[in-house]
Design an enzyme around this catalytic site. Structure first.
Site, PDB file in Angstrom:
ATOM      1  N   CYS A  30      -3.301   3.822  14.078  1.00  0.00           N
ATOM      2  CA  CYS A  30      -4.757   3.971  14.160  1.00  0.00           C
ATOM      3  C   CYS A  30      -5.452   2.748  13.553  1.00  0.00           C
ATOM      4  O   CYS A  30      -5.376   2.528  12.340  1.00  0.00           O
ATOM      5  CB  CYS A  30      -5.143   5.263  13.431  1.00  0.00           C
ATOM      6  SG  CYS A  30      -6.882   5.433  13.039  1.00  0.00           S
ATOM      7  N   CYS A  33      -7.993   3.455  10.832  1.00  0.00           N
ATOM      8  CA  CYS A  33      -7.271   3.899   9.635  1.00  0.00           C
ATOM      9  C   CYS A  33      -6.785   2.688   8.839  1.00  0.00           C
ATOM     10  O   CYS A  33      -6.882   2.663   7.609  1.00  0.00           O
ATOM     11  CB  CYS A  33      -6.061   4.757  10.009  1.00  0.00           C
ATOM     12  SG  CYS A  33      -6.450   6.295  10.860  1.00  0.00           S
TER      13      CYS A  33
END
Length: 160
Positions: A30, A33
């Site tokens: 991600c 992230c």
């Protein structure tokens, strides 16, 4: 304090013992992230008295499901075992600092009282009060029934 890797095995013991815990639900694939990770890590160094935990949603799918995580990154803030915040999205550093400050400033007795009142209303609270609403001293601008609930819980044990 650096961040702690949280798993379904240690989540409760680590988070339940904390006055303030921040949990980052993330995954290695991600992009947002990976952008939020260093911000979260720096905050953990500045706030050594709080627990900063990371949940790898790929490795801990059961834990992510338990908390209803559908988008990542998701930040969850827990104080005194009460989830105060749970939102998806990578926050900029100033916004994270502001959230931490707000979480610390909350009066948790008021929060618990508000939760209890909300749950009482949500679970079929009886709205019949044994009196009619023809009183002349009522707040005429209040929505129907609102005046009957404004002071209902004051003075009861546990109310702030």
């Amino acid at each position: 304090m650096s961040t702690v890797e949280l798993t379904s095995e240690n989540f409760t013991s680590v988070v339940a013992g904390a006055d303030l815990a921040l949990v980052d639900f993330w995954a290695s694939w991600c992009g947002p992230c990976r952008m939020f990770g260093p911000i979260f890590d720096r905050a953990s160094e500045r706030h050594a008295d709080a627990v900063f935990g990371k949940v790898d949603t790929d490795a801990q799918q059961e834990l992510a499901t338990q908390f209803g995580i559908s988008s990542i990154p998701t930040l969850m803030i827990i104080r005194d075992n009460v989830v105060l915040y749970s939102e998806a999205g990578a926050l900029p550093e100033p916004a994270l600092e502001e959230l931490i400050a707000k979480a610390r400033d909350l009066d948790m007795d008021e929060v618990r009282a508000s939760i209890a009142e909300h749950e009482q209303h949500e679970h079929g609270h009886d709205h019949e009060h044994g009196h009619d609403h023809e009183h002349g001293d009522e707040d005429e601008d209040a929505p129907a029934g609102e005046h009957a609930h404004q002071h209902e819980h004051e003075g009861q044990p546990g109310s702030a």
